[in-house]
Scaffold this active site. Structure first.
Site, short mmCIF file in Angstrom:
data_model
loop_
_atom_site.label_atom_id
_atom_site.label_comp_id
_atom_site.label_asym_id
_atom_site.label_seq_id
_atom_site.Cartn_x
_atom_site.Cartn_y
_atom_site.Cartn_z
CE LYS A 1 -3.85 1.96 2.71
NZ LYS A 1 -4.71 1.78 3.89
CB SER B 1 -7.93 3.81 3.09
OG SER B 1 -7.17 3.18 4.09
CB SER C 1 -8.49 0.96 5.94
OG SER C 1 -9.25 2.14 6.12
#
Lengths: 498, 96
Positions: free
Chosen positions: A76, A151, A175
């Site tokens: 990420k 997210s 997330s």
């Protein structure tokens, strides 16, 4: 077409039936083919990946490999990766080349993983749909009209579409778990302090935690084994031994006591999601688990408490982005105040600015006691609800989200509607407990997830239950992988890729 | 408790964010007021005798020996800025 999990590819690498270079080339091909479809990646690191793959193959020949050596993964874009653009999904860091590696990156590098790219995410991890990214929304591989969740939407979509078999994510209010549910994969948010936050760009320091996203619990166990552990560079990291997560997977769950919170099965829960969750309960009962109703009476306060504490912490953490030392700087500032305000105004997106303003408000003179201090006390009440239940049950189970994935654009004009999708997940962050989401079926052809919540540092138990569930069900299997995305299929360099 | 446009301007200044133009200000005011109305629900909880929880595991900061462990990486780090000279960050004049 042969469909493989990370664990299966690890075995193939071990037997020599495939090389890391072959796996990496295949992964990069799939990523390129699906780049405009899914928008899962912000940066693709082809050259570096192939170099790492060659080194991984050498390492294996020398007999120094780990189960992860040679496996292509994605990080990420919240994790600093030395020499590689690290944007946090924001214009504010569009020009930022990280000068160091996050500990999570260092540990996975040491295990021999191959980094194919940095994944798209909601800006500064603030969002539940991957629609707040400066780099555009990510699409859900199961239905390109749907959000992947957020997210960690990019990492999740990359795994769900078979571009990689493992990726890192972070979870502050849900997330990792919520996108895992929306995209039909497995994800675990470890206990607070289990994984180092050094080099992980901070959103809310008392809530953030890194974790793996992969197809199966076994794959997550392999990744978490490498990610977890004490780091003296993170003063909130807990110095506790890391158990053997893979060894614990095969434990029987006979006699396990599972709590079902009444509050997770009430108003707001989609009826078909409830039906799928109750079917999962039946499967676990068949494996010997017993269930009882429990209560989490302060569940309805978890979103309000979260949206005091998380914005407050974010307003403090994002104060460092001032246009001076790194990141976006506005053109021709008139004075220092203009430099700060326009750099931040132009560098941050709307959701980030909204949360900074809320956070500043609840910390400001006259409001600190009524909001921030009070929220911290209610946080303890929420944590105590879980603590009380863990005296009676071993784990808690419920749906990960109240609905399957919603459509892109459906909730962007209503922040509250967006925030409510974290109703079952954010309380776990407030309490610092571990939480896992595993695929549990489909509603309207979109995946849904089942959430397991454990006591502190009981990640092994959660992975064990999920693994046993996945031996008895097919929801996680690659055969159910979406076929509507060009070139999507699992990493299979020897066979056909669709 | 609703937030006025003047309060938003004051908070924006504290956060060193620009005050939006009028049309955007009203939309922002609506959003912020809806969020504040939602978080106001926390006032219904009885927290008598409950201490605040800043850390989910109630841990405090560990201490270490007072010795230098960080490297001097000024040259590496200063390159991250878009405006620097002679090892110093450049900003608009601050002294009148």
């Amino acid at each position: 077409m042969t469909n493989k999990t990370l664990a299966e590819l690890s075995k193939d690498l071990e037997t020599g039936s495939v090389s890391s270079v072959e796996l990496t080339e295949d992964s990069l091909k799939r990523i390129e083919k699906n780049h405009s479809n899914l928008n899962a990646f912000i940066t693709i690191t082809s050259e570096m990946a192939l170099q790492q793959a060659k080194l991984a193959d050498n390492r294996r020949r020398e007999g120094n490999a780990t189960p992860l050596t040679g496996i292509p993964i994605a990080h990420k874009d919240i994790f600093c990766t030395k020499g590689i653009k690290t944007t946090c999904g924001s214009r504010m860091l569009d020009n930022f080349i990280a000068p160091y590696d996050a500990t999570v990156v260092t540990k996975l590098n040491a295990a021999g993983t191959v980094l194919v790219g940095k994944t798209n995410m909601d800006e500064f991890a603030m969002g539940s749909s991957n629609e707040t990214s400066y780099y555009g929304p990510v699409k859900n591989p199961w239905d390109l009209k749907a959000v992947p969740g957020g997210s960690s939407g990019g990492s999740t979509a990359a795994v769900a579409a078979g571009l990689v078999t493992g990726a890192t994510g972070t979870d502050t209010g849900g997330s990792i778990r919520q996108p895992a549910a929306f995209c039909g994969i497995t994800g675990i948010k470890p206990s607070y302090g289990r994984v180092s936050r050094y080099g992980m760009i901070a959103f809310a320091s008392s809530l953030d935690q890194a974790g793996p996203l992969a197809q199966t619990a076994e794959d997550c166990a392999l990744l978490l084994q490498a990610m977890a552990g004490y780091d003296e560079k993170d003063s909130t990291c807990v110095n506790k031994p890391v158990p053997d997560y893979r060894a614990a997977l095969s434990n029987s769950i006979k006699g396990l006591k599972i709590g079902l919170p009444k509050e997770f099965f009430g108003e707001g829960l989609n009826k078909d999601v409830e039906k799928a969750t109750r079917e999962a309960i039946r499967v676990l009962e068949g494996l010997g688990a017993t269930f009882k109703e429990v209560h989490l009476p302060n569940t309805h306060l978890s979103i309000p408490v979260y949206y005091v504490i998380a914005p407050a912490e974010c307003s403090s953490n994002l104060a460092r982005f001032d246009g001076v030392r790194y990141g976006y700087r506005c053109e021709n500032p008139k004075n220092l105040e203009d430099l700060y305000k326009r750099s931040r105004g132009e560098g941050f997106g709307a959701e980030v600015k909204r949360r900074i303003l809320i956070g500043t408000y609840v910390l400001s003179a006259g409001y600190y006691d009524a909001y921030y201090l009070h929220a911290q006390k209610v946080r303890r009440l929420i944590s105590q609800d879980y603590e009380n239940n863990f005296k009676e049950v071993d784990v808690i189970l419920g749906p990960t989200t109240p609905t399957p994935a919603f459509n892109i654009g459906e909730k962007t004009t209503d922040p509250i509607a967006m925030y409510l999708s974290d109703i079952y997940t954010c309380g776990i962050n407030l309490a610092g407990l571990p939480g896992l989401s595993m695929p549990g079926g489909f509603v309207n052809n979109r995946p849904i997830g089942i959430q397991l919540i454990g006591n502190y540092f009981e990640e092994a138990k959660l992975l064990n239950i999920a693994h046993q569930f996945q031996q008895a069900t097919d929801w996680h299997k690659i055969e159910t992988r979406p076929q509507n995305v060009d070139g999507v299929g699992l990493i299979n360099p020897k066979g056909d890729s669709k | 408790m609703s937030i006025s446009l003047e309060a938003i301007a004051r908070i924006a200044h504290l956060a060193r964010l620009p005050n939006e133009n009028t049309r955007e200000s009203h939309a922002l005011q609506d959003d912020l007021n809806r969020i504040v109305k939602m978080v106001d629900q926390i006032t219904e909880a009885n927290t008598k005798g409950i201490s605040p929880m800043a850390h989910p595991l109630d841990m405090s900061q560990p201490l270490r020996t007072d010795e230098v462990t960080d490297l001097n990486e000024r040259d590496l780090l200063i390159k991250l800025s878009s405006k620097e000279e002679a090892g110093l960050y450049l900003v608009p004049k601050v002294i009148e």
